[in-house]
Structure formats: structure tokens, C-alpha cells
Design a protein around this motif. Structure first.
Motif, PDB file in Angstrom:
ATOM      1  N   ARG A 111       0.829  -1.201   0.000  1.00  0.00           N
ATOM      2  CA  ARG A 111       0.000   0.000   0.000  1.00  0.00           C
ATOM      3  C   ARG A 111       0.868   1.258   0.000  1.00  0.00           C
ATOM      4  O   ARG A 111       0.617   2.202  -0.751  1.00  0.00           O
ATOM      5  N   LEU A 112       1.918   1.277   0.802  1.00  0.00           N
ATOM      6  CA  LEU A 112       2.730   2.485   0.933  1.00  0.00           C
ATOM      7  C   LEU A 112       3.637   2.735  -0.261  1.00  0.00           C
ATOM      8  O   LEU A 112       3.818   3.875  -0.671  1.00  0.00           O
ATOM      9  N   PHE A 113       4.234   1.683  -0.809  1.00  0.00           N
ATOM     10  CA  PHE A 113       5.304   1.867  -1.782  1.00  0.00           C
ATOM     11  C   PHE A 113       4.929   1.474  -3.202  1.00  0.00           C
ATOM     12  O   PHE A 113       5.730   1.654  -4.119  1.00  0.00           O
ATOM     13  N   GLY A 114       3.743   0.925  -3.386  1.00  0.00           N
ATOM     14  CA  GLY A 114       3.345   0.434  -4.702  1.00  0.00           C
ATOM     15  C   GLY A 114       3.446   1.477  -5.799  1.00  0.00           C
ATOM     16  O   GLY A 114       3.997   1.210  -6.874  1.00  0.00           O
ATOM     17  N   ASP A 115       2.951   2.672  -5.545  1.00  0.00           N
ATOM     18  CA  ASP A 115       2.994   3.729  -6.572  1.00  0.00           C
ATOM     19  C   ASP A 115       4.424   4.140  -6.892  1.00  0.00           C
ATOM     20  O   ASP A 115       4.762   4.389  -8.051  1.00  0.00           O
ATOM     21  N   ILE A 116       5.268   4.219  -5.875  1.00  0.00           N
ATOM     22  CA  ILE A 116       6.669   4.597  -6.086  1.00  0.00           C
ATOM     23  C   ILE A 116       7.363   3.538  -6.935  1.00  0.00           C
ATOM     24  O   ILE A 116       8.075   3.856  -7.892  1.00  0.00           O
ATOM     25  N   CYS A 117       7.158   2.282  -6.591  1.00  0.00           N
ATOM     26  CA  CYS A 117       7.797   1.179  -7.329  1.00  0.00           C
ATOM     27  C   CYS A 117       7.289   1.108  -8.763  1.00  0.00           C
ATOM     28  O   CYS A 117       8.078   0.924  -9.695  1.00  0.00           O
ATOM     29  N   THR A 118       5.999   1.269  -8.947  1.00  0.00           N
ATOM     30  CA  THR A 118       5.414   1.231 -10.287  1.00  0.00           C
ATOM     31  C   THR A 118       5.934   2.380 -11.138  1.00  0.00           C
ATOM     32  O   THR A 118       6.283   2.196 -12.308  1.00  0.00           O
ATOM     33  N   SER A 119       6.018   3.557 -10.556  1.00  0.00           N
ATOM     34  CA  SER A 119       6.536   4.721 -11.270  1.00  0.00           C
ATOM     35  C   SER A 119       8.007   4.527 -11.625  1.00  0.00           C
ATOM     36  O   SER A 119       8.449   4.869 -12.736  1.00  0.00           O
ATOM     37  N   PHE A 120       8.773   3.977 -10.703  1.00  0.00           N
ATOM     38  CA  PHE A 120      10.194   3.702 -10.947  1.00  0.00           C
ATOM     39  C   PHE A 120      10.349   2.751 -12.131  1.00  0.00           C
ATOM     40  O   PHE A 120      11.154   2.996 -13.033  1.00  0.00           O
ATOM     41  N   THR A 121       9.581   1.685 -12.146  1.00  0.00           N
ATOM     42  CA  THR A 121       9.663   0.713 -13.237  1.00  0.00           C
ATOM     43  C   THR A 121       9.252   1.356 -14.556  1.00  0.00           C
ATOM     44  O   THR A 121       9.882   1.120 -15.588  1.00  0.00           O
ATOM     45  N   ALA A 122       8.223   2.197 -14.539  1.00  0.00           N
ATOM     46  CA  ALA A 122       7.791   2.893 -15.755  1.00  0.00           C
ATOM     47  C   ALA A 122       8.891   3.838 -16.254  1.00  0.00           C
ATOM     48  O   ALA A 122       9.153   3.907 -17.468  1.00  0.00           O
ATOM     49  N   ASP A 123       9.540   4.547 -15.340  1.00  0.00           N
ATOM     50  CA  ASP A 123      10.628   5.449 -15.731  1.00  0.00           C
ATOM     51  C   ASP A 123      11.817   4.666 -16.284  1.00  0.00           C
ATOM     52  O   ASP A 123      12.446   5.077 -17.261  1.00  0.00           O
ATOM     53  N   LEU A 124      12.115   3.545 -15.661  1.00  0.00           N
ATOM     54  CA  LEU A 124      13.196   2.687 -16.137  1.00  0.00           C
ATOM     55  C   LEU A 124      12.868   2.151 -17.531  1.00  0.00           C
ATOM     56  O   LEU A 124      13.716   2.142 -18.429  1.00  0.00           O
ATOM     57  N   ARG A 125      11.624   1.748 -17.724  1.00  0.00           N
ATOM     58  CA  ARG A 125      11.180   1.259 -19.036  1.00  0.00           C
ATOM     59  C   ARG A 125      11.325   2.348 -20.093  1.00  0.00           C
ATOM     60  O   ARG A 125      11.760   2.106 -21.213  1.00  0.00           O
ATOM     61  N   SER A 126      10.976   3.558 -19.722  1.00  0.00           N
ATOM     62  CA  SER A 126      11.105   4.684 -20.643  1.00  0.00           C
ATOM     63  C   SER A 126      12.568   4.918 -21.025  1.00  0.00           C
ATOM     64  O   SER A 126      12.885   5.165 -22.198  1.00  0.00           O
ATOM     65  N   LEU A 127      13.465   4.867 -20.031  1.00  0.00           N
ATOM     66  CA  LEU A 127      14.896   5.016 -20.312  1.00  0.00           C
ATOM     67  C   LEU A 127      15.384   3.933 -21.271  1.00  0.00           C
ATOM     68  O   LEU A 127      16.101   4.209 -22.229  1.00  0.00           O
ATOM     69  N   LEU A 128      14.995   2.698 -20.988  1.00  0.00           N
ATOM     70  CA  LEU A 128      15.406   1.581 -21.834  1.00  0.00           C
ATOM     71  C   LEU A 128      14.813   1.686 -23.232  1.00  0.00           C
ATOM     72  O   LEU A 128      15.501   1.426 -24.222  1.00  0.00           O
ATOM     73  N   THR A 129      13.564   2.086 -23.319  1.00  0.00           N
ATOM     74  CA  THR A 129      12.926   2.249 -24.626  1.00  0.00           C
ATOM     75  C   THR A 129      13.669   3.295 -25.445  1.00  0.00           C
ATOM     76  O   THR A 129      13.939   3.097 -26.631  1.00  0.00           O
ATOM     77  N   GLY A 130      14.027   4.400 -24.808  1.00  0.00           N
ATOM     78  CA  GLY A 130      14.798   5.440 -25.489  1.00  0.00           C
ATOM     79  C   GLY A 130      16.162   4.946 -25.937  1.00  0.00           C
ATOM     80  O   GLY A 130      16.623   5.250 -27.042  1.00  0.00           O
ATOM     81  N   LEU A 131      16.805   4.161 -25.087  1.00  0.00           N
ATOM     82  CA  LEU A 131      18.109   3.600 -25.425  1.00  0.00           C
ATOM     83  C   LEU A 131      17.996   2.680 -26.639  1.00  0.00           C
ATOM     84  O   LEU A 131      18.797   2.770 -27.573  1.00  0.00           O
ATOM     85  N   PHE A 132      16.982   1.820 -26.641  1.00  0.00           N
ATOM     86  CA  PHE A 132      16.799   0.910 -27.774  1.00  0.00           C
ATOM     87  C   PHE A 132      16.348   1.652 -29.032  1.00  0.00           C
ATOM     88  O   PHE A 132      16.705   1.260 -30.141  1.00  0.00           O
ATOM     89  N   ALA A 133      15.576   2.709 -28.881  1.00  0.00           N
ATOM     90  CA  ALA A 133      15.169   3.495 -30.049  1.00  0.00           C
ATOM     91  C   ALA A 133      16.388   4.155 -30.689  1.00  0.00           C
ATOM     92  O   ALA A 133      16.507   4.219 -31.915  1.00  0.00           O
ATOM     93  N   GLU A 134      17.287   4.626 -29.853  1.00  0.00           N
ATOM     94  CA  GLU A 134      18.513   5.260 -30.347  1.00  0.00           C
ATOM     95  C   GLU A 134      19.449   4.240 -30.995  1.00  0.00           C
ATOM     96  O   GLU A 134      20.029   4.484 -32.052  1.00  0.00           O
ATOM     97  N   ALA A 135      19.585   3.082 -30.362  1.00  0.00           N
ATOM     98  CA  ALA A 135      20.527   2.066 -30.840  1.00  0.00           C
ATOM     99  C   ALA A 135      19.977   1.253 -32.001  1.00  0.00           C
ATOM    100  O   ALA A 135      20.732   0.771 -32.836  1.00  0.00           O
ATOM    101  N   GLY A 136      18.680   1.113 -32.027  1.00  0.00           N
ATOM    102  CA  GLY A 136      18.057   0.227 -33.006  1.00  0.00           C
ATOM    103  C   GLY A 136      18.018  -1.185 -32.461  1.00  0.00           C
ATOM    104  O   GLY A 136      18.880  -1.591 -31.687  1.00  0.00           O
TER     105      GLY A 136
END
Length: 194
Positions: A111-136
Motif C-alpha cells: 500500500r505504501l510503496f506500490g505507486d513509487i515502485c510502479t513509477s520507478f519501473t515505468a521510468d526505467l522502461r522509458s529510459l530503456l525504450t529510449g536507449l533501444f530506439a537510439e541504438a536500433g
């Protein structure tokens, strides 16, 4: 609000978390760990839940900063990928190593940390998606899908007893498969250590 004092409150909350867990920690415990009165702690946080949420936020922000630095580094894509994944794995392994209670801070189901963890994973996914978009990526695997594969890999490694040793090789295999790059010789895999 004094930032330094808030940091002291969060450090004390972390010390208590390691010993007692979220549910068993009291504001008195946090105050005692700081060497101040309970009312002094209330000047910086609304209660123990607020202290733990802020603590989880701080730890996740620090890990995300490390992941961002790795993603934008002037380094080969495979090294950058390793750095992003290492930031997530390090967070989980550090907390689990400090105390079984500290691992609560990375549980998306709480209950306390779920939103923080979910947001962290979404931000990490965004970083990785950008990295793969750049690299191909290789044909048939888009950047977002490649990011999802990487996150699934690191989540799987979190429970492996030799996770830190496996990460460089796993990252090398991912880079070879997703980026279409030849794997690096084992002796040159990722000079950075976790």
C-alpha cells in the motif's frame, strides 16, 4: 523545512526499518534513533508512513539517477544497457542485503510503496525504450518490447543467489540478441562493477 534534518529523519527511519520493519516501527523509535523528541520528528514528517514513503522515494530517485547517467553515458550501447539494469538490481540487492524488512521498500504490491515502485519501473522502461530506439533493435522486436524483456530479466535476477555475477553475461546476451551486436569476449564484459 531543513533538508539536512529531513535526511536525518529518513536515515533514522531506515535504521528502524532494518530492525523492526514498517509495521513495528513507531515514531518513538525514529526519534530515539535520531536522539530527539518525537515532536521534533513531526516537524519534518507527518508520521511514520510519511517517513517511509519519503525514504522509498529517495532511494528510488537515487537509483533512477544512476540509471539515467548510465543510459546517457558516452559508452557502447551494451555498457549503457548494463548500467541501467545494474541500477535496478543494485537497489533491490542492497535493500535485501541490509535487512529482509528493507526489501519492503521495493514491493510493488504494498500500500505504501506500490505507486513509487510502479513509477520507478515505468521510468526505467522509458529510459530503456529510449536507449533501444537510439541504438536500433533487431527486426521483429521494437524498442518498448526490448525494454520489457530487459526489465523481466533483471526482475528474474533479483532472486538469484549470484545475481551480480550473472548480470554482465545476461546483459551481453541481451545486447547480442536485441541489438544484433556480437557478444563481447567474457574477459572484457563491462569493466564497471556493481
Amino acid at each position: 523545512m531543513g533538508t539536512d534534518r529531513l535526511e536525518e529523519v529518513l536515515d533514522a527511519a531506515y535504521d528502524c526499518l532494518k530492525r523492526y520493519g514498517v509495521r513495528r516501527t513507531t515514531m518513538d523509535d525514529i526519534a530515539t534513533a535520531m536522539g530527539v523528541s518525537r515532536s521534533a520528528v513531526y516537524q519534518y514528517v507527518r508520521g511514520k508512513d510519511d517517513a517511509f514513503v519519503r525514504l522509498a522515494g529517495r532511494l528510488h530517485e537515487q537509483a533512477l539517477l544512476r540509471a539515467h547517467e548510465a543510459a546517457t553515458a558516452d559508452a557502447p550501447y551494451a555498457d549503457r544497457l548494463h548500467g541501467v539494469l545494474a541500477a535496478k538490481l543494485d537497489l533491490v540487492l542492497q535493500l535485501a542485503g541490509d535487512s529482509p524488512h528493507a526489501a519492503e521498500l521495493t514491493d510493488e504490491k504494498t500500500r505504501l510503496f506500490g505507486d513509487i515502485c510502479t513509477s520507478f519501473t515505468a521510468d526505467l522502461r522509458s529510459l530503456l525504450t529510449g536507449l533501444f530506439a537510439e541504438a536500433g533493435t533487431v527486426a521483429g522486436v521494437g524498442p518498448a518490447r526490448a525494454a520489457d524483456i530487459c526489465i523481466a530479466l533483471v526482475v528474474g535476477l533479483e532472486s538469484a543467489p549470484d545475481a551480480r555475477d550473472l548480470l554482465p553475461q545476461a546483459t551481453g546476451a541481451l545486447a547480442a540478441g536485441l541489438l544484433g551486436t556480437p557478444p563481447a569476449p567474457p574477459e572484457t564484459l563491462y569493466s564497471t562493477t556493481l
